[in-house]
Design a protein around this motif. Structure first.
Motif, PDB file in Angstrom:
ATOM      1  N   GLN A  95       2.124  19.653  -3.582  1.00  0.00           N
ATOM      2  CA  GLN A  95       1.309  20.574  -2.790  1.00  0.00           C
ATOM      3  C   GLN A  95       0.772  19.791  -1.583  1.00  0.00           C
ATOM      4  N   ASP A  96       0.169  20.470  -0.628  1.00  0.00           N
ATOM      5  CA  ASP A  96      -0.401  19.779   0.531  1.00  0.00           C
ATOM      6  C   ASP A  96      -1.530  18.858   0.066  1.00  0.00           C
ATOM      7  N   LEU A  97      -1.563  17.661   0.657  1.00  0.00           N
ATOM      8  CA  LEU A  97      -2.570  16.681   0.243  1.00  0.00           C
ATOM      9  C   LEU A  97      -3.312  16.110   1.448  1.00  0.00           C
ATOM     10  N   HIS A  98      -4.538  15.684   1.180  1.00  0.00           N
ATOM     11  CA  HIS A  98      -5.238  14.838   2.136  1.00  0.00           C
ATOM     12  C   HIS A  98      -5.451  13.497   1.455  1.00  0.00           C
ATOM     13  N   ILE A  99      -4.960  12.440   2.103  1.00  0.00           N
ATOM     14  CA  ILE A  99      -4.991  11.108   1.497  1.00  0.00           C
ATOM     15  C   ILE A  99      -6.087  10.287   2.171  1.00  0.00           C
ATOM     16  N   ARG A 100      -6.938   9.709   1.356  1.00  0.00           N
ATOM     17  CA  ARG A 100      -8.031   8.901   1.895  1.00  0.00           C
ATOM     18  C   ARG A 100      -7.868   7.468   1.385  1.00  0.00           C
ATOM     19  N   ALA A 128      -7.014   7.809  -2.523  1.00  0.00           N
ATOM     20  CA  ALA A 128      -7.160   9.073  -3.254  1.00  0.00           C
ATOM     21  C   ALA A 128      -6.272  10.121  -2.597  1.00  0.00           C
ATOM     22  N   THR A 129      -5.581  10.905  -3.412  1.00  0.00           N
ATOM     23  CA  THR A 129      -4.665  11.939  -2.911  1.00  0.00           C
ATOM     24  C   THR A 129      -5.232  13.298  -3.312  1.00  0.00           C
ATOM     25  N   LEU A 130      -5.956  13.897  -2.396  1.00  0.00           N
ATOM     26  CA  LEU A 130      -6.715  15.109  -2.711  1.00  0.00           C
ATOM     27  C   LEU A 130      -5.952  16.360  -2.305  1.00  0.00           C
ATOM     28  N   PRO A 131      -5.737  17.283  -3.247  1.00  0.00           N
ATOM     29  CA  PRO A 131      -5.083  18.544  -2.881  1.00  0.00           C
ATOM     30  C   PRO A 131      -5.889  19.236  -1.792  1.00  0.00           C
ATOM     31  N   MET A 132      -5.194  19.704  -0.777  1.00  0.00           N
ATOM     32  CA  MET A 132      -5.885  20.392   0.312  1.00  0.00           C
ATOM     33  C   MET A 132      -5.108  21.650   0.660  1.00  0.00           C
ATOM     34  N   LEU A 186       0.838  -1.214   0.000  1.00  0.00           N
ATOM     35  CA  LEU A 186       0.000   0.000   0.000  1.00  0.00           C
ATOM     36  C   LEU A 186       0.870   1.262   0.000  1.00  0.00           C
ATOM     37  N   LEU A 187       1.926   1.243   0.817  1.00  0.00           N
ATOM     38  CA  LEU A 187       2.818   2.407   0.863  1.00  0.00           C
ATOM     39  C   LEU A 187       3.470   2.648  -0.504  1.00  0.00           C
ATOM     40  N   ASP A 188       3.951   1.576  -1.127  1.00  0.00           N
ATOM     41  CA  ASP A 188       4.593   1.707  -2.445  1.00  0.00           C
ATOM     42  C   ASP A 188       3.594   2.249  -3.468  1.00  0.00           C
ATOM     43  N   SER A 189       2.377   1.734  -3.443  1.00  0.00           N
ATOM     44  CA  SER A 189       1.356   2.191  -4.399  1.00  0.00           C
ATOM     45  C   SER A 189       0.993   3.650  -4.152  1.00  0.00           C
ATOM     46  N   LEU A 190       0.964   4.035  -2.880  1.00  0.00           N
ATOM     47  CA  LEU A 190       0.634   5.422  -2.552  1.00  0.00           C
ATOM     48  C   LEU A 190       1.688   6.370  -3.127  1.00  0.00           C
ATOM     49  N   LEU A 191       2.959   6.011  -2.962  1.00  0.00           N
ATOM     50  CA  LEU A 191       4.036   6.861  -3.503  1.00  0.00           C
ATOM     51  C   LEU A 191       3.928   6.935  -5.029  1.00  0.00           C
ATOM     52  N   ARG A 192       3.680   5.788  -5.639  1.00  0.00           N
ATOM     53  CA  ARG A 192       3.553   5.721  -7.105  1.00  0.00           C
ATOM     54  C   ARG A 192       2.396   6.618  -7.569  1.00  0.00           C
TER      55      ARG A 192
END
Ligand code: PMP
Length: 307
Positions: free
Chosen positions: A95-100, A123-127, A80-86
């Motif tokens: 930019q600042d993100l909120h990750i869900r 999901a990596t949402l700009p915040m 999961l961590l590797d996929s998140l970075l990818r």
């Protein structure tokens, strides 16, 4: 404003944002069979890197929620961590993100006790940056009690738990407050709808214990360390009465999304002089320095995306 990213992670692939759909009759929708995490990442301009704050701890909590909810996540924490970075790199997000992260029972018209298949999305949402002008919130004590360990454990982040939070928040807003604090069945403080709570009384810091019907917040845990190591103050974790909050000099909410937000009044009773208190200001500055990578001592809590 939250802007949509181009792609998100769904079941092992990066897919267009619009394609991340779920069936209306899935157990995730029908029964709230979904557990999740909310994580922040902060862009550091001078270091030109994006730091995910305490990613390991958030993923640990995701797997703890999954265990209690009897949901089997079909990936390891490292995958999961590797996929998140990818995902972040492929979206070129600086930019600042909120990750869900969601893990949910995803089959059409699944039975109440169905446990598969499990879908996982990230999901990596700009915040945008939180407003730095903090005037403090006017909050009420909700007439809704907090869900309890005996029925729906608040220790896990399950979507279904937020029905209780929504009832409290919607009632508070309807009644003209900014936010709410929920008590447990014995009248002791628990937390806000999506954030933990701290108060300062006679110069001492208090927060409900992890056995007081709260989510074990990662911001909360971070502040326990920062109060001790940066401000030289010991936080007492114990039962807290409603009236202790009324006569506190300062109080604040804390959470990944909320960061640290001062409380100006409770049930229209002003705390201190109604302005953001000195200790709230100091712990907030310490916290914001840490999450943005301005305090090298706590670099261990930051997962760099680009370097
Ligand atoms: N309590 C509840 C009910 C929450 O939803 C959250 C936000 N995840 C928190 C507390 C704060 O937790 P954290 O600091 O890990 O974001």
């Amino acid at each position: 404003m939250t802007k949509r990213p181009d792609t998100l992670f769904l079941n092992g692939e990066l897919v267009p944002y619009e394609n991340a759909t779920v069936h209306t009759l899935s157990p995730a929708v029908k029964y709230g069979a979904l557990i999740f995490e909310g994580i922040r990442a902060y862009w550091n301009e001078s270091q030109e890197d994006l730091y995910i704050f305490r990613a390991e701890e958030h993923l640990d909590r995701l797997f703890e929620s999954a265990k209690i909810a009897r949901i089997t996540i079909p990936y390891t924490k490292q995958e999961l961590l590797d996929s998140l970075l990818r995902l972040i790199i492929s979206n070129n997000q600086k930019q600042d993100l909120h990750i869900r992260i969601n893990a949910y029972v995803d089959t059409d018209n699944g039975a109440m006790d169905s446990t598969e298949p499990i879908s996982v999305s990230m999901a990596t949402l700009p915040m945008g940056r939180y407003d730095t002008k903090d005037t403090g919130l006017d909050v009420c004590i909700s007439s809704w009690a907090r869900i309890s360990e005996a029925a729906m454990p608040p220790r896990i982040k399950s979507a279904a738990n937020y029905h209780n939070s929504r009832l409290a928040l919607l009632q508070a807003k309807t009644d003209g407050y900014d936010d709410a604090i929920l008590l447990d069945g014995n009248g002791k403080l628990t937390e806000g709808p999506g954030y933990n709570v701290f108060l300062i009384r006679a110069g001492r810091v208090y927060t409900p214990a992890v056995t007081n019907g709260i989510l074990e917040g990662i911001t909360r845990a971070t502040l326990l360390t920062l109060f001790s190591e940066q401000l030289g103050m010991h936080v007492q974790e114990r039962d807290i009465d409603r009236t202790e909050l009324y006569i506190a000099e300062e109080a604040f909410f804390c959470g990944s999304g909320k960061e640290i937000k001062s409380i100006a009044s409770v049930d229209r009773l002003q705390l201190g002089d109604g302005n953001v208190g000195e200790i709230t200001t100091r712990i907030r500055e310490a916290y914001m320095d840490v999450v943005r990578g301005a305090n090298p001592k706590y670099q261990k809590w930051l997962l760099p995306v680009y370097n």
